[in-house]
Design a protein around this motif. Structure first.
Motif, PDB file in Angstrom:
ATOM      1  N   THR A  85       0.841  -1.188   0.000  1.00  0.00           N
ATOM      2  CA  THR A  85       0.000   0.000   0.000  1.00  0.00           C
ATOM      3  C   THR A  85       0.878   1.241   0.000  1.00  0.00           C
ATOM      4  O   THR A  85       1.954   1.249   0.605  1.00  0.00           O
ATOM      5  CB  THR A  85      -0.924   0.055   1.237  1.00  0.00           C
ATOM      6  N   LYS A 104       1.797   4.861   1.330  1.00  0.00           N
ATOM      7  CA  LYS A 104       1.582   5.601   2.561  1.00  0.00           C
ATOM      8  C   LYS A 104       0.971   6.956   2.197  1.00  0.00           C
ATOM      9  O   LYS A 104       1.661   7.867   1.755  1.00  0.00           O
ATOM     10  CB  LYS A 104       2.900   5.776   3.314  1.00  0.00           C
ATOM     11  N   ASP A 110      -4.302   5.046   2.404  1.00  0.00           N
ATOM     12  CA  ASP A 110      -3.248   4.056   2.114  1.00  0.00           C
ATOM     13  C   ASP A 110      -3.681   3.061   1.037  1.00  0.00           C
ATOM     14  O   ASP A 110      -3.880   1.874   1.310  1.00  0.00           O
ATOM     15  CB  ASP A 110      -2.840   3.300   3.389  1.00  0.00           C
ATOM     16  N   ASP A 135      -2.228   9.116   3.973  1.00  0.00           N
ATOM     17  CA  ASP A 135      -3.337   9.168   4.921  1.00  0.00           C
ATOM     18  C   ASP A 135      -4.625   9.660   4.262  1.00  0.00           C
ATOM     19  O   ASP A 135      -5.709   9.124   4.510  1.00  0.00           O
ATOM     20  CB  ASP A 135      -2.982  10.093   6.090  1.00  0.00           C
TER      21      ASP A 135
END
Length: 226
Positions: free
Chosen positions: A128, A130, A136, A132
């Motif tokens: 995934t 990174k 993700d 927010d």
């Protein structure tokens, strides 16, 4: 030392020899004063958490290095809660690699039409980005190659390394009567493009059960070093 990055749970300093120093902190991610490794902001301080995270990281990095798997670990200083690491470039803007032995968490939420909760998985690896704000997002091997985040060879190396490292961690936990459900890693690469495990290997990055009950990260650390 020159501080180059202030993180949520670690600060990063550049060393004169070209390596970096990670300073583990007692800051923890969480919300409303409750520890939650899945949160994206610092919510509280727990005395000694930096020390125990460093101790677990040292323990596993040394074991993984001994197995011939590349990591960024060089040495550590428990008195100052620091770890010296090799320089490494992250993939894209940051990538998380998860290895799953059980169908729980976000995996089960996504695929519950096809599998029962807690069902065994064959060391299933997923990646995934990174991010927010975007939750993700999952990314496939073809996606990573198309987006020029990594090469096919780097992907294959990461998958192979992840499955081998996860087995090392799971076997160690099993000796203590603990069952690993899933674990999260981060990887980087050196100037030659060779992949290495980076960041930390701490209780907050793994989901572990004992006698069918979930063990929270702080309790897990205590059980691990008991």
């Amino acid at each position: 030392m020159n501080k180059v990055y202030t993180g949520k749970t670690k600060d990063v300093f550049a060393l004169e020899n070209g390596n970096y120093l990670l300073k583990f902190k007692d800051d923890c991610t969480g919300k409303d004063g409750v520890f939650d490794p899945g949160e994206n902001s610092v919510g509280l301080q727990i005395e000694g958490v930096g020390d125990v995270n460093l101790r677990m990281s040292i323990y596993f990095f040394e074991k993984i290095n001994a197995a011939g798997i590349r990591t960024h670990f060089v040495s550590a200083d428990l008195a100052n809660t620091t770890m010296e690491v090799l320089p490494a470039k992250v993939f894209g803007k940051g990538l998380e690699v998860i290895c799953r032995y059980k169908a729980v968490g976000s995996f089960f939420r996504r695929y519950s039409d096809y599998i029962e909760e807690g069902a065994d998985l064959p060391a299933y690896v997923e990646m995934t980005f990174k991010n927010d704000e975007k939750g993700d997002p999952l990314v496939t091997k073809d996606g990573l190659i198309t987006l020029n985040v990594m090469t096919a060879e780097q992907y294959d190396d990461i998958k192979d390394m992840t499955q081998k490292i996860t087995k090392i961690v799971a076997d160690d936990l099993a000796e203590k009567g603990l069952v690993l459900y899933d674990i999260k890693f981060e990887y980087g690469y050196d100037a030659d493009g060779k992949v290495m495990l980076i960041d930390e290997i701490a209780s907050g990055n793994m989901r572990v059960y004992k006698d069918g009950q979930y063990i929270d990260p702080m309790t897990l650390s205590e059980l691990f070093f008991a």
